[in-house]
Design a protein around this motif. Structure first.
Motif, short mmCIF file in Angstrom:
data_model
loop_
_atom_site.label_atom_id
_atom_site.label_comp_id
_atom_site.label_asym_id
_atom_site.label_seq_id
_atom_site.Cartn_x
_atom_site.Cartn_y
_atom_site.Cartn_z
N GLN A 98 0.94 -1.12 0.19
CA GLN A 98 0.03 0.10 -0.07
C GLN A 98 0.98 1.08 0.14
OE1 GLN A 98 -2.57 1.03 3.50
NE2 GLN A 98 -4.33 0.68 2.12
N ASN A 99 0.77 2.01 -1.02
CA ASN A 99 1.21 3.21 -1.15
C ASN A 99 1.19 4.24 0.12
OD1 ASN A 99 2.69 2.76 -3.32
ND2 ASN A 99 1.37 3.93 -4.79
N ARG A 100 1.91 5.17 0.22
CA ARG A 100 1.89 6.02 1.39
C ARG A 100 0.53 6.98 1.12
NH1 ARG A 100 6.43 6.59 4.09
NH2 ARG A 100 8.55 6.24 2.91
N SER A 101 0.14 7.13 -0.26
CA SER A 101 -1.14 7.66 -0.39
C SER A 101 -2.14 6.92 -0.16
CB SER A 101 -1.25 8.17 -1.94
OG SER A 101 -1.04 6.99 -2.88
N GLY A 102 -1.95 5.62 0.27
CA GLY A 102 -3.24 4.67 0.43
C GLY A 102 -3.73 3.76 -0.64
N HIS A 103 -3.14 3.79 -1.63
CA HIS A 103 -3.72 3.03 -2.92
C HIS A 103 -2.67 1.76 -2.93
CE1 HIS A 103 -4.27 7.01 -4.78
NE2 HIS A 103 -5.30 6.36 -5.10
N ASP A 104 -3.74 0.75 -3.19
CA ASP A 104 -3.35 -0.72 -3.21
C ASP A 104 -2.64 -1.03 -4.47
OD1 ASP A 104 -3.79 -1.44 -0.65
OD2 ASP A 104 -5.87 -1.79 -1.13
N ARG A 105 -1.10 -1.68 -4.44
CA ARG A 105 -0.68 -1.87 -5.78
C ARG A 105 -0.28 -3.27 -5.70
NH1 ARG A 105 1.17 1.78 -9.61
NH2 ARG A 105 0.26 3.97 -9.09
N SER A 106 0.09 -4.05 -6.52
CA SER A 106 0.65 -5.31 -6.61
C SER A 106 1.26 -5.73 -7.95
CB SER A 106 -0.27 -6.35 -6.27
OG SER A 106 -1.20 -6.48 -7.39
N ILE A 107 2.39 -6.57 -7.80
CA ILE A 107 3.05 -7.28 -9.00
C ILE A 107 2.87 -8.49 -9.01
CG2 ILE A 107 5.10 -7.66 -10.29
CD1 ILE A 107 6.27 -5.04 -9.19
N ASP A 108 2.17 -9.29 -9.97
CA ASP A 108 2.07 -10.73 -10.26
C ASP A 108 2.90 -11.12 -11.40
OD1 ASP A 108 -0.31 -10.88 -8.10
OD2 ASP A 108 -0.75 -9.25 -9.69
N ILE A 109 3.69 -12.09 -11.14
CA ILE A 109 4.67 -12.51 -12.02
C ILE A 109 4.64 -14.20 -12.24
CG2 ILE A 109 7.04 -13.05 -12.96
CD1 ILE A 109 6.16 -10.28 -13.52
N PHE A 110 4.27 -14.89 -13.30
CA PHE A 110 3.88 -16.08 -13.68
C PHE A 110 5.13 -16.74 -14.17
CE2 PHE A 110 2.21 -19.31 -16.59
CZ PHE A 110 1.67 -20.09 -15.53
N THR A 111 5.35 -17.92 -13.72
CA THR A 111 6.39 -18.86 -14.50
C THR A 111 6.24 -20.40 -14.45
OG1 THR A 111 8.86 -19.12 -14.87
CG2 THR A 111 7.84 -18.95 -12.54
N MET A 112 7.18 -21.27 -14.52
CA MET A 112 7.08 -22.54 -14.66
C MET A 112 8.22 -23.28 -14.06
SD MET A 112 4.17 -23.90 -17.43
CE MET A 112 4.52 -23.03 -18.93
N LYS A 113 7.99 -24.36 -13.08
CA LYS A 113 9.13 -24.97 -12.83
C LYS A 113 9.10 -26.60 -12.86
CE LYS A 113 11.92 -26.17 -8.60
NZ LYS A 113 13.55 -25.61 -9.23
N ALA A 114 10.17 -27.18 -13.74
CA ALA A 114 10.21 -28.49 -14.11
C ALA A 114 11.24 -29.41 -12.95
CB ALA A 114 10.50 -28.69 -15.59
N ASN A 115 10.63 -30.67 -13.10
CA ASN A 115 11.44 -31.63 -12.43
C ASN A 115 12.61 -31.95 -12.87
OD1 ASN A 115 12.32 -33.39 -10.61
ND2 ASN A 115 10.85 -34.95 -10.72
N LEU A 116 13.89 -31.30 -12.75
CA LEU A 116 15.05 -31.65 -13.45
C LEU A 116 15.89 -32.49 -12.58
CD1 LEU A 116 15.57 -28.05 -14.93
CD2 LEU A 116 14.53 -30.05 -15.90
N GLN A 117 15.47 -32.87 -11.55
CA GLN A 117 16.45 -33.70 -10.58
C GLN A 117 16.61 -35.18 -11.09
OE1 GLN A 117 14.62 -33.85 -6.54
NE2 GLN A 117 13.98 -31.64 -6.64
#
Lengths: 251, 236
Positions: free
Chosen positions: A232-251
């Motif tokens: 939440q900014n000092r001005s009271g506005h809600d903000r967010s960053i959403d990032i998508f990715t994928m993880k594989a089983n490489l073990q």
């Protein structure tokens, strides 16, 4: 010597001050907005840096089996916003993995629980909530191409079993680096006997030998990952960053 | 001597000049702020494109982990080399035919004598039957992408599509992107691995895979990204 000082009158001074005051009104607004925008920009940069650190660490250093969806809904640190599919990070013996370092990146000191959510604070004291979601892609014994990940390849042609009329193999050579004159090369048209091109193969993880894995991973080989950093900014506005990715089983 | 300076009306012009200067400063600040905000939106798109490409690398590495032998064969076929030949027997790269033995028969190359001229283990510019040599490699790479791929009427990997994202993920995003996608741009065959200590050729191909991604944000900003990764592909 006489200086003529009649040029500046009281009326002129008042007019000048009025003009100057009017000129300052938008400028003060601009400076205020600029300062606020700069504040927002600093927050965005901080959040983006946090996102990059968390996801790079997750993809590079966190074992595939160490991340799984928590059973039931998990709320934010403040007890609000309970949701499904929040990730839980677990310790592993092989490969050795201690969840604490990764959870600390998310702002969870791991003293209370192992859920992948927490709070991080920047140098200005602004609080950022983090939350990591995981969505395993299901796997069946026989791949369901509508809802699962599949792996398709064209097998190499079978060319090494070519024989002549006497049943002698004509493919293998013992003194020649090149294909013998009577043999077909793999690039020739398959003829069904000398040169066979097997059909395309589409296989799923189980068919390719993916292990079951611990904790109900159920042969899963790919997990979708979503990371949210909100504040939440000092001005009271809600903000967010959403990032998508994928993880594989490489073990 | 009489010095007379008529200063009547000087204050208002001075103030106007000053106000103009303030206006210029204000314009500069506004422009700067707008640019800063735009760069923030761009860096969000860049960040998403980066992690979309990383998802592509994960997908590629997963497929290679499962089907490394098939990829090795496809690489050899694309180069006109026999994947069944044991290249570890080659001790002289300038005369690889010396490695042909009763227990390691030839051919080394998958074309007839005189068709092409090999250079050590490689055949520069090798192509045959209108590009038939790449069909195995192209098929291998074709489904390493986030979009669905259709093979002989069967649609695969629609589950990986990000245009749009599945509802359960999209609904959790405050500002979901319009679309994101990744795919293999190129797979370059760099070399056949040679163990430096022993001077032995391994049955391992070194490839560089290039994954490209593209993201369009909800505001219509588009950002493309590219990641390269070098990998060793073993037949054994």
């Amino acid at each position: 010597m006489r200086l003529d000082k009649n040029g500046v009158t009281l009326l002129e001074i008042i007019s000048a001050l009025l003009i100057l005051a009017f000129a300052f009104i938008p400028l003060i607004g601009v400076i205020g907005t600029s300062s606020s925008d700069s504040d927002v920009a600093n927050s965005v940069v901080f959040a983006q840096t946090a996102v990059r650190n968390i996801l790079d660490t997750l993809l590079d250093d966190v074992p595939f089996y160490a991340i799984k969806p928590a059973a039931g809904q998990v709320a934010d640190v403040d007890g609000n916003n309970a949701e499904d599919n929040v990730a839980e990070i677990v310790d592993l013996a092989s490969p050795v993995f201690d969840r604490k370092t990764f959870l600390t990146l998310l702002g969870n000191d791991a003293s209370a629980d192992s859920f992948a959510r927490g709070q991080i604070i920047d140098e200005r004291g602004l609080v950022y909530k983090t939350k990591l979601y995981v969505f395993p892609i299901p796997v069946s014994n026989t791949v369901d191409t509508d809802s699962e990940i599949a792996f398709t390849h064209l097998p190499r042609p079978i060319y090494e079993n070519q024989v002549d009329a006497n049943g002698q193999n004509i493919w293998y050579t013992y003194d020649n680096a090149f294909v013998a004159g009577t043999a077909l090369s793999p690039y020739d048209t398959p003829d069904g006997s000398k040169l066979v091109q097997p059909p395309l193969k589409t296989l799923g993880a189980v068919e390719l030998g993916a292990p079951a894995g611990p904790d109900g991973n159920s042969h899963c080989v790919m997990k979708k990952i979503l990371l949210r950093v909100s504040w939440q900014n000092r001005s009271g506005h809600d903000r967010s960053i959403d990032i998508f990715t994928m993880k594989a089983n490489l073990q | 001597m009489k010095i007379s300076k008529n200063r009547a009306g000087m204050a208002i012009p001075l103030v106007l000049v000053f106000a103009t200067a303030l206006g210029i400063i204000a314009t500069y600040i506004i422009k700067n702020t707008m640019q800063y905000n735009r760069s923030n939106v761009t860096s969000f798109a860049q960040l998403q494109a980066h992690f979309t490409a990383r998802a592509g690398i994960e997908h590629a590495m997963l497929k290679i982990k499962f089907l490394h032998r098939e990829l090795y064969d496809a690489i050899c076929l694309a180069q006109g080399r026999n994947p069944l030949f044991d290249f570890t027997q080659v001790t002289d790269l300038n005369a690889p035919e010396g490695a042909i033995k009763s227990y390691n028969p030839g051919p080394i190359y998958l074309y007839r004598s005189g068709q092409f001229t090999p250079s050590r283990l490689f055949t520069p510019g090798f192509t045959i039957n209108s590009g038939a040599e790449r069909q195995w490699l192209d098929t291998f790479m074709s489904d390493i992408k986030s979009d669905a791929t259709v093979f002989d009427g069967t649609t695969t990997n629609a589950v990986l599509s990000m245009k749009p994202l599945p509802t359960e993920i999209k609904n959790r995003m405050r500002d979901p992107f319009n679309l994101a996608e990744y795919g293999v741009k190129t797979l370059n065959i760099a070399a056949q691995e040679i163990a430096e200590s022993a001077g032995i050729v391994n049955n391992t191909a070194i490839v560089e895979i290039v994954i490209e991604s593209s993201v369009e944000t909800s505001r219509g900003e588009v950002w493309d990204y590219e990641i390269r990764k070098t990998m060793r592909i073993n037949r054994d």
